[in-house]
Design a protein around this motif. Structure first.
Motif, PDB file in Angstrom:
ATOM      1  N   LYS A 176       0.810  -1.206   0.000  1.00 18.75           N
ATOM      2  CA  LYS A 176       0.000   0.000   0.000  1.00 18.75           C
ATOM      3  C   LYS A 176       0.848   1.263   0.000  1.00 18.75           C
ATOM      4  O   LYS A 176       0.551   2.218  -0.720  1.00 18.75           O
ATOM      5  N   TYR A 177       1.907   1.284   0.797  1.00 17.16           N
ATOM      6  CA  TYR A 177       2.637   2.532   0.969  1.00 17.16           C
ATOM      7  C   TYR A 177       4.115   2.449   0.582  1.00 17.16           C
ATOM      8  O   TYR A 177       4.767   3.481   0.467  1.00 17.16           O
ATOM      9  N   HIS A 178       4.644   1.247   0.428  1.00 17.90           N
ATOM     10  CA  HIS A 178       6.063   1.102   0.105  1.00 17.90           C
ATOM     11  C   HIS A 178       6.180   0.195  -1.123  1.00 17.90           C
ATOM     12  O   HIS A 178       6.432  -1.005  -1.006  1.00 17.90           O
ATOM     13  N   ARG A 210       1.323   8.030  -2.874  1.00 19.52           N
ATOM     14  CA  ARG A 210       0.283   7.555  -1.951  1.00 19.52           C
ATOM     15  C   ARG A 210       0.628   8.055  -0.557  1.00 19.52           C
ATOM     16  O   ARG A 210       1.751   7.869  -0.082  1.00 19.52           O
ATOM     17  N   GLU A 231      -0.193   8.319   3.627  1.00 16.31           N
ATOM     18  CA  GLU A 231      -0.859   7.639   4.725  1.00 16.31           C
ATOM     19  C   GLU A 231      -1.859   8.580   5.382  1.00 16.31           C
ATOM     20  O   GLU A 231      -1.901   9.778   5.117  1.00 16.31           O
ATOM     21  N   GLU A 243      -8.202   6.104   3.880  1.00 15.01           N
ATOM     22  CA  GLU A 243      -7.673   4.850   3.346  1.00 15.01           C
ATOM     23  C   GLU A 243      -8.610   4.314   2.276  1.00 15.01           C
ATOM     24  O   GLU A 243      -9.824   4.357   2.420  1.00 15.01           O
TER      25      GLU A 243
END
Length: 978
Positions: free
Chosen positions: A631-633, A685, A687, A976
């Motif tokens: 999702k983020y990395h 993206r 968080e 999210e």
């Protein structure tokens, strides 16, 4: 009886001519016309020389094996009826080509026009000469495709685009219905071979599937022949160039439907369902088309509606289930082709020489073009059914059958009256064509001064009008033997006695003709005042627009309903789509297990291997880590995914599957690099913003739900696989492949032999899909513009560029070049080495691990390395790569490898192998599958490099424009994604 190769040549010649026309210069009007005319004339000559056989009742038949185990072979068949239709398609096709040479403007891309026309001719000949129903449907849909291109030839014209789209939508939809109907007929008969189907009439009519098969076949035929309620597409197809209208709407496309009805008449007719459906559709079309034709203001519109009416007449005759009615239908099909083609060409000459087709502006043209006017008047008289012309003879047959008894119903009893009414309408619109255009005061506001066209432009009309006269005056000496051969081919032993005599005495059909002619003249005289007002559209039906109804239905189906379903079920977010996909997969897997116990089998377990378990633990951790970091990395997730892929590759090696291991490793390398290149341009993206803010309850529920779904899918698959592996291996087709790979395919690498030999047809389809996907991805990426936040260089590159800018002795980019100097040199030196490895994998593939796919991916890696070493501009300035050409040549290579088997009498893609003696090296195994594999190699290289180029060129893109803000208030928190 076998016919050799002439039938194949008749079909193939137009397609070859179409391909050749594509390579002509855009201004090569004479060359393109000469090519098309020669092709059409040669096809007509090849057809004509077959008459001695079919004229005596013989059937010419030849076939090429395609998939013989499924009874799918390329079969060509010619009898008296299909011979007659083939002569119409090729003969009138030649005349249309000659006419189009003078009609088309030199400013138009005329070679493209003739390429489309020849391709359409080939598709139409494919329908007529098909000896297999599946093959017939294939060519059926090809005619829809090429007619779309012909009708929309002047694509700058909105009406041409709309007409082409409408024709394609209606006829192609009917073609899909026809396909299902043909599949039902094949299921009933047990074969798709046309001869077997024609011999199974009682079996088909007695089957429970007869009615659905009949309705589906009729939907295909009625949509193609513009029968009610599908007639609306034909008038809008008049936006095509006049040569297209003369060809498609006289002898070819719209005749395909009635051709099919006539062809299948022996097996589908004779039931009440056939009578009521076909007669009702034909009668409605006959009346509505004739009535609407009277009030048209466009010459081609008048002829279009008259075509609809005459096709309805033919359909009605076929629906009567009478052998004499079938004779009349075949005869009128021929007659209509001659007088309608000449009338369309005459209308085109009028438009070409005067600048308009509007009847309200045309008048007194007989003074300016007397020869053309005389020819058009004779053809129009044939259309009206005037004695001593061919249209009169077939219309007399129509009247005789309309007056005869068929079924005790109101519909049958009313046919004579409807027949006379429709014929009176026919006389009225024919008179309007003659009187409104050629007589009266000379027109004064025409765009151009009318005059006679060049002689060779008028010659096709002269020849066709001469045929109308000769058939009408001396039918026994002209058309009788050809009609007899056609009728006998359709009806066989049920062929009735019929007469083509001009005079049968004072009988009921003659009285009906007199009433129709008189009534038509009176009707036209009564309508003079109304027609002089120039009102568009017929009374009572003016507001009933077929195009408007079609477009509203299309909007409802493709927009409103689709949008409603999308709002109800769809989402633009990836996660819900994956959730639904995995959920359905889990349900589909559990459904067969419902009510059964999933237990392990009796097969003993293999020995525990700690090394292998540790290997899979590492792979599992990589997969879990990739899912957690995705999702983020993204970069970390990609690295972990690569680790999971590498573990899979090692697993294949562990279980002695080197081919799979090589393919997995190579594909893992290429996909990882390509995805990394794509990640560079994705938007950032973020968080959830806010320190100390706990994750929301909804987010927690979503994550738990997704975790449970993932666990259920993974554990479920594990249990199913375990239950399968603990059971004895069943006797599958794999044993056949292992035992016959060398003896039948000439190779010891079973996997490769399966791909390029045993399952070569599957592989051919897969590389076609691969090429289509690559072109689609390339097209999408060409329109892609990166998000504004992705345009700036990466942070590391910014630091390097800042370092270079701060020092006067360095230029921007020097630090980056220094970093890549040694890796760049190494990657450039590796280029020939990787190519050699690719060639090695390719040549060894038939006997050892490797093959065309692995070699193609390896070659792609070599090119990727060069892009990484020197950059897009550097590599493309030094190495010209044409991925589209690679894919095209690869597809041609695989196709011609399969076609080459036909030359030796074997099915498509049958391979041949033997050992070849090479000096010094010795005996080397060689197989034709090597050429197929070469095509696979070429397509893989082309597809991969095309996607690589699309990604590499993103560095030169500008960012997409920011969308205007809907709300003035700044966003607070990025939630999210669900």
């Amino acid at each position: 009886m076998s016919s050799g190769m002439p039938l194949l040549a008749i079909i193939v010649l137009p397609f070859l001519g179409s391909l050749a026309a594509v390579f002509l210069r855009q201004d090569a009007r004479n060359g393109a016309a000469f090519l098309a005319g020669t092709i059409a004339l040669c096809a007509a000559a090849l057809t004509a020389v077959q008459y001695p056989v079919v004229g005596d009742g013989g059937v010419l038949r030849t076939g090429i094996e395609w998939i013989p185990t499924l009874d799918l072979n390329f079969t060509m068949r010619m009898d008296g009826y299909t011979w007659l239709f083939t002569m119409l398609v090729t003969g009138i096709g030649f005349l249309v080509v000659l006419y189009a040479r003078y009609y088309m403007s030199p400013a138009d891309p005329v070679p493209r026009f003739f390429a489309f026309l020849l391709a359409f001719m080939g598709a139409m000949l494919g329908i007529v000469l098909s000896g297999n129903l599946i093959q017939l449907v294939f060519f059926w849909e090809l005619t829809s495709l090429f007619s779309f291109l012909l009708i929309g030839y002047w694509h700058h014209n909105a009406s041409a685009r709309d007409g082409a789209r409408m024709a394609l939508t209606v006829t192609a939809s009917g073609g899909l219905c026809l396909l299902v109907g043909v599949l039902l007929i094949g299921h009933i008969v047990g074969s798709y071979d046309l001869d077997q189907v024609l011999a199974s009439g009682d079996l088909i009519r007695g089957s429970d599937l007869y009615l659905p098969a009949l309705i589906l076949v009729l939907l295909g035929a009625l949509t193609k022949s513009a029968q009610f309620p599908f007639h609306f597409w034909l008038p809008h197809a008049m936006a095509a160039p006049t040569p297209v209208s003369a060809y498609l709407h006289s002898a070819t496309m719209v005749k395909a439907g009635v051709f099919l009805l006539t062809l299948l008449w022996p097996v589908l007719s004779g039931t009440e369902a056939w009578f009521y459906i076909v007669v009702s559709a034909g009668l409605c079309t006959l009346l509505l088309g004739a009535y609407a034709a009277i009030f048209q203001q466009d010459l081609k519109g008048l002829l279009a509606y008259s075509t609809i009416s005459h096709l309805g007449l033919i359909t009605l005759l076929l629906g009567l289930s009478s052998p004499l009615a079938a004779v009349a239908a075949i005869f009128h099909t021929m007659n209509h082709a001659t007088f309608k083609a000449s009338l369309f060409m005459a209308a085109g000459i009028i438009d070409h020489e005067s600048g308009t087709r509007d009847i309200r502006r045309l008048s007194g043209l007989f003074r300016f073009m007397p020869i053309t006017a005389t020819l058009a008047m004779v053809a129009a008289a044939a259309m009206a059914g005037v004695p001593l012309l061919n249209g009169f003879l077939s219309k007399e047959m129509f009247f005789a059958e309309a007056a005869a008894f068929h079924v005790d119903s109101i519909l049958d009893h009313s046919l004579p009256y409807f027949a006379m009414l429709a014929s009176a309408f026919s006389v009225a619109y024919s008179l309007r064509f003659i009187h409104g255009v050629f007589f009266g005061p000379p027109a004064t506001d025409l765009p151009r001064t009318p005059h006679e066209p060049p002689h060779w432009m008028r010659f096709p009309i002269e020849l066709l009008v001469l045929v109308c006269l000769l058939v009408g005056i001396v039918p026994a000496m002209t058309i009788k033997p050809f009609l007899s051969a056609a009728v006998h081919a359709v009806l066989g032993p049920d062929t009735p006695y019929y007469s083509l005599a001009i005079w049968h005495g004072f009988n009921e059909p003659l009285m009906m003709s007199v009433i129709a002619l008189t009534g038509g003249i009176i009707l036209y005289w009564l309508l003079q005042g109304y027609l002089a007002k120039g009102i568009e559209g017929p009374p009572l039906m003016r507001r009933l627009k077929g195009q408007r109804i079609f477009e509203r239905v299309l909007v409802e189906l493709s927009w409103r309903w689709a949008r409603s379903l999308e709002r109800l079920l769809g989402t633009q977010r990836l996660q819900p789509q994956l959730r639904l996909l995995v959920a359905f997969a889990v349900i589909a897997a559990l459904w067969p297990l419902y009510g059964q116990e999933l237990t392990a089998g009796s097969r003993p377990a293999t020995a525990f291997d700690p090394a292998f378990v540790m290997l899979w633990i590492v792979g599992g951790l990589c997969a879990i880590g990739a899912a957690y970091q995705a999702k983020y990395h993204r970069l970390a997730a990609m690295v972990l995914m690569g680790g999971a892929g590498l573990i899979t590759c090692i697993t294949f090696v562990w279980f002695s599957a080197p081919d799979l291991a090589i393919t997995q490793l190579l594909v893992e390398i290429v996909t990882t690099v390509l995805i990394l290149l794509g990640l560079r341009w994705l938007p950032k993206r973020l968080e959830i913003v806010g320190e100390g803010v706990a994750m929301g309850t909804q987010a927690r529920i979503r994550r738990v739900r997704d975790l449970m779904l993932a666990v259920a899918a993974g554990v479920g698959m594990t249990l199913i696989v375990y239950a399968m592996l603990t059971r004895p291996l069943p006797d599958t087709i794999s044993r056949y492949f292992i035992e016959n790979a060398y003896s039948e395919g000439g190779g010891r690498n079973v996997v490769n032999v399966i791909l390029v030999d045993f399952r070569g047809f599957d592989t051919f389809g897969e590389i076609v899909v691969l090429a289509v996907v690559a072109i689609t991805v390339f097209s999408l990426l060409r329109r892609f513009r990166p998000a504004p936040e992705s345009v700036d260089a990466p942070e590391q590159q910014q630091v390097q560029d800042a370092y270079d800018t701060a020092r006067p002795d360095r230029a921007v980019g020097d630090t980056l070049a220094d970093y890549l100097t040694i890796p760049g040199v190494i990657m450039q030196w590796l280029f020939p080495v990787v190519i050699v490895v690719a060639v090695y994998l390719f040549l060894r593939g038939h006997d050892m691990p490797g093959g065309g796919f692995a070699a193609g991916v390896t070659m792609s890696i070599a090119l990727i390395l060069q892009y990484m070493a020197g950059g897009t501009r550097w590599i493309e300035a030094r190495l010209r790569i044409r991925p589209i050409s690679w894919m095209g040549l690869g597809l041609l290579c695989t196709a011609f490898t399969g076609i080459g088997a036909w030359a030796f009498g074997y099915p498509f893609l049958t391979s041949y192998f033997q050992y070849v003696e090479i000096p010094v090296i010795g005996k080397v195994p060689a197989a034709t599958a090597l050429l197929f594999d070469l095509g696979v190699f070429s397509v893989v290289v082309g597809a991969t490099v095309l996607i690589l180029i699309a990604l590499a060129h993103q560095s030169g893109r500008t960012p997409r424009a920011a969308r205007p803000s809907i709300s003035a208030s700044p966003p607070t928190v990025m939630k999210e994604e669900a």
